[in-house]
Motif scaffolding. Structure first.
Motif, PDB file in Angstrom:
ATOM      1  N   ILE A   5      -9.033   3.958 -21.538  1.00 13.31           N
ATOM      2  CA  ILE A   5      -9.619   5.148 -21.318  1.00 13.31           C
ATOM      3  C   ILE A   5     -10.943   4.480 -20.298  1.00 13.31           C
ATOM      4  CG2 ILE A   5     -11.088   7.141 -21.887  1.00 13.31           C
ATOM      5  CD1 ILE A   5      -8.262   7.044 -22.979  1.00 13.31           C
ATOM      6  N   GLU A  26      -4.763  13.054 -29.997  1.00 15.33           N
ATOM      7  CA  GLU A  26      -4.801  13.289 -28.516  1.00 15.33           C
ATOM      8  C   GLU A  26      -5.985  14.516 -28.448  1.00 15.33           C
ATOM      9  OE1 GLU A  26      -2.211  15.312 -24.851  1.00 15.33           O
ATOM     10  OE2 GLU A  26      -1.238  14.326 -26.503  1.00 15.33           O
ATOM     11  N   GLU A  45      -6.544  10.255 -24.872  1.00 16.65           N
ATOM     12  CA  GLU A  45      -5.309  10.959 -24.191  1.00 16.65           C
ATOM     13  C   GLU A  45      -4.181  10.731 -24.769  1.00 16.65           C
ATOM     14  OE1 GLU A  45      -5.601   8.882 -20.136  1.00 16.65           O
ATOM     15  OE2 GLU A  45      -7.494   9.675 -19.766  1.00 16.65           O
ATOM     16  N   THR A  46      -3.930  10.077 -25.963  1.00 19.17           N
ATOM     17  CA  THR A  46      -2.808   9.937 -26.841  1.00 19.17           C
ATOM     18  C   THR A  46      -3.304   9.737 -28.232  1.00 19.17           C
ATOM     19  OG1 THR A  46      -2.704   7.477 -26.569  1.00 19.17           O
ATOM     20  CG2 THR A  46      -1.577   8.676 -24.997  1.00 19.17           C
TER      21      THR A  46
END
Length: 72
Positions: A5, A26, A45-46
């Motif tokens: 990130i 997420e 993001e995950t």
């Protein structure tokens, strides 16, 4: 698989929400940046575990600087 990130802009690290070892989904907020009096959440993001948190409250990040690594 690791997900890096990175900062999308120059900003101050206003608040660190997550810590190394935390399990995140997420969309979970990791850090809140402050730029031009606006608060900008930096989100996972995950799904995964925070393997590394590269910033501390009060730090200044530049565009592209590493904020965190999420291990999936």
């Amino acid at each position: 698989m690791a997900d890096e990130i990175r900062a999308e802009m120059v900003a101050n690290v206003w608040k660190v929400v997550a810590t190394s070892g935390d399990t995140v989904a997420e969309g979970d907020t990791l850090v809140i940046l402050e730029s031009m009096k606006m608060e900008i959440p930096v989100v996972a993001e995950t799904d995964g575990t925070v393997a590394e948190l590269a910033v501390h409250e009060g730090d200044v990040v530049q565009e592209g600087d590493l904020i965190a690594i999420i291990q999936g």
